[in-house]
Write a protein that holds these residues in place. Structure first.
Motif, PDB file in Angstrom:
ATOM      1  N   ILE A 266      48.292  48.735  34.316  1.00  0.00           N
ATOM      2  CA  ILE A 266      47.313  49.784  34.015  1.00  0.00           C
ATOM      3  C   ILE A 266      47.823  51.095  34.608  1.00  0.00           C
ATOM      4  CG2 ILE A 266      44.927  50.562  34.334  1.00  0.00           C
ATOM      5  CD1 ILE A 266      44.120  47.651  34.557  1.00  0.00           C
ATOM      6  N   SER A 267      47.905  52.109  33.783  1.00  0.00           N
ATOM      7  CA  SER A 267      48.416  53.408  34.226  1.00  0.00           C
ATOM      8  C   SER A 267      47.554  53.976  35.352  1.00  0.00           C
ATOM      9  CB  SER A 267      48.438  54.375  33.046  1.00  0.00           C
ATOM     10  OG  SER A 267      48.882  55.651  33.458  1.00  0.00           O
TER      11      SER A 267
ATOM     12  N   ASN B  38      50.403  45.291  38.292  1.00  0.00           N
ATOM     13  CA  ASN B  38      51.502  45.107  37.349  1.00  0.00           C
ATOM     14  C   ASN B  38      51.390  43.795  36.580  1.00  0.00           C
ATOM     15  OD1 ASN B  38      52.830  43.009  39.041  1.00  0.00           O
ATOM     16  ND2 ASN B  38      53.174  44.729  40.435  1.00  0.00           N
ATOM     17  N   VAL B  39      52.384  43.560  35.733  1.00  0.00           N
ATOM     18  CA  VAL B  39      52.364  42.422  34.819  1.00  0.00           C
ATOM     19  C   VAL B  39      52.363  41.086  35.564  1.00  0.00           C
ATOM     20  CG1 VAL B  39      53.718  41.274  32.993  1.00  0.00           C
ATOM     21  CG2 VAL B  39      53.439  43.754  32.967  1.00  0.00           C
TER      22      VAL B  39
ATOM     23  N   SER C 244      41.520  47.886  41.832  1.00  0.00           N
ATOM     24  CA  SER C 244      42.855  47.517  41.354  1.00  0.00           C
ATOM     25  C   SER C 244      43.720  47.038  42.520  1.00  0.00           C
ATOM     26  CB  SER C 244      43.518  48.699  40.649  1.00  0.00           C
ATOM     27  OG  SER C 244      43.809  49.748  41.549  1.00  0.00           O
ATOM     28  N   GLU C 245      43.506  47.608  43.712  1.00  0.00           N
ATOM     29  CA  GLU C 245      44.227  47.138  44.896  1.00  0.00           C
ATOM     30  C   GLU C 245      43.775  45.739  45.285  1.00  0.00           C
ATOM     31  OE1 GLU C 245      46.778  48.629  46.772  1.00  0.00           O
ATOM     32  OE2 GLU C 245      46.865  49.825  44.939  1.00  0.00           O
ATOM     33  N   VAL C 246      42.483  45.446  45.070  1.00  0.00           N
ATOM     34  CA  VAL C 246      41.986  44.086  45.322  1.00  0.00           C
ATOM     35  C   VAL C 246      42.701  43.098  44.408  1.00  0.00           C
ATOM     36  CG1 VAL C 246      39.978  42.565  45.120  1.00  0.00           C
ATOM     37  CG2 VAL C 246      39.732  44.819  46.170  1.00  0.00           C
TER      38      VAL C 246
END
Length: 366
Positions: free
Chosen positions: A200-201, A206-207, A68-70
């Motif tokens: 995503i929680s 983010n959007v 997710s950081e990628v």
């Protein structure tokens, strides 16, 4: 006695048509060459090359949190590169996306800094829009100097990035400095409604990433299916033919730079309204320069840029991992990025040209 001269000299001859397979393989070959060169560098530095490669190229995929950081890192790279590629294909070289990124962050931050008590779901969309406008306005300075004064857009846009960095320093050390920030050069923390909603929680994604993907599709439609995009490409490939067809060079310069500035400014706004949550000096983290590598590594094609943005984001996140687990200095990560671009440019040169050995012309002794 005449000086010795070679009987044959190497000459690059342009191919009539570049191979599609070679064009697609060029980024892959460049990545392999860059990895091989940097492995040698890590060995010379006394680092464990296996540990570095594992941390840099494999760890980002081992957990959803890392990946997710990628994606979070790929967002601004992808958005800026898509805007720059449109101008590059028109032979308008906007090298100042870093400054436009900073101005986008500054413009977007004006709302939560000046109205810290404001509430409502309108705030973060307004920040993104204002940031995009700020980036476009900063790019318009380059367009004006290029069109009206015939100044080189590379130099002007690059120097304006330095001005933007100093403007950021002035605001964070002066009127926008957080009075409760323990003297750190940063603004106040933004209120909840000034933050882009999380996609995503449990992650920072983010959007704005969805907005980036939508604009990437728009970039493909613009360059591949619109008449305006066609005119920009013709102006870049054959300027004289474009002039005979009535395509104005000044119009192409303005449009290319405004699009690039809009994209960079939007990325800057998404950065302060997303993972940072305030205006900081660290917002000027080199996204604008790295996006140039992303644009060229993707072959200046919207689809290729999506892939290259992910590759560059992996190098960023993996580089952070390698600095911790393999004691790799940050400079080594930047060397990897630079060598990747250099290897790609060399690979593309051999895609478009072939090497021939031609007999040297001998001049008779005087």
């Amino acid at each position: 006695m005449s000086a010795w001269s070679p009987a044959f000299v190497p000459t690059l001859v342009r191919r009539e048509r570049a191979s599609l397979a070679a064009t697609l393989l060029a980024p892959v070959i460049a990545l392999v060459i860059a990895i091989a060169l940097n492995l040698g560098l890590y060995i010379l530095m006394g680092r464990d090359p296996v540990a570095v490669v594992y941390a840099m190229l494999f760890e980002p995929f081992l957990s959803w949190a890392s990946f997710s950081e990628v994606l979070l890192k790929a967002g601004p790279l992808l958005l800026i590169a898509q805007g720059l590629a449109i101008g590059f294909r028109a032979k308008v070289f906007n090298i100042g996306a870093e400054g436009q990124f900073i101005l986008g962050a500054i413009f977007a931050s004006a709302i939560p800094v000046w109205f810290p008590q404001a509430t409502g779901q309108w705030i973060w969309p307004a920040m993104l829009l204002l940031g995009a406008i700020g980036g476009a306005l900063w790019a318009s300075l380059t367009a004006f100097w290029r069109v009206r004064l015939n100044a080189n857009e590379i130099l002007v846009s690059l120097m304006l990035s330095l001005v933007a960095a100093q403007l950021l320093n002035y605001l964070l050390l002066g009127p926008w400095k957080d009075p409760n920030g323990f003297n750190f050069p940063q603004s106040v923390m933004f209120q909840y409604d000034a933050m882009v909603p999380t996609l995503i929680s449990g992650t920072r994604l983010n959007v704005s990433f969805l907005i980036t993907l939508a604009l990437s599709v728009a970039a493909w439609v613009f360059m591949q299916r619109s008449f305006i995009g066609y005119k920009l490409q013709v102006g870049g490939l054959a300027p004289r033919a474009a002039g005979y067809a009535g395509f104005k060079e000044g119009w192409a310069i303005w449009l290319s730079l405004l699009i690039g500035g809009f994209a960079a400014g939007l990325a800057g706004a998404a950065e302060v309204a997303g993972p940072l949550g305030q205006l900081q000096r660290s917002v000027a983290s080199g996204y604008g320069y790295a996006a140039i590598i992303v644009a060229y590594l993707g072959g200046l094609h919207p689809i290729g840029i999506v892939v290259s943005a992910l590759v560059m984001a992996v190098i960023y996140i993996g580089g952070d991992n390698a600095m911790v687990s393999a004691n790799l200095p940050i400079a080594a990560v930047r060397v990897f990025q630079g060598s990747l671009l250099l290897a790609y440019l060399i690979a593309v040169a051999f895609v478009r040209y072939r090497l021939e050995w031609r007999r040297a012309a001998h001049r008779s002794p005087s």
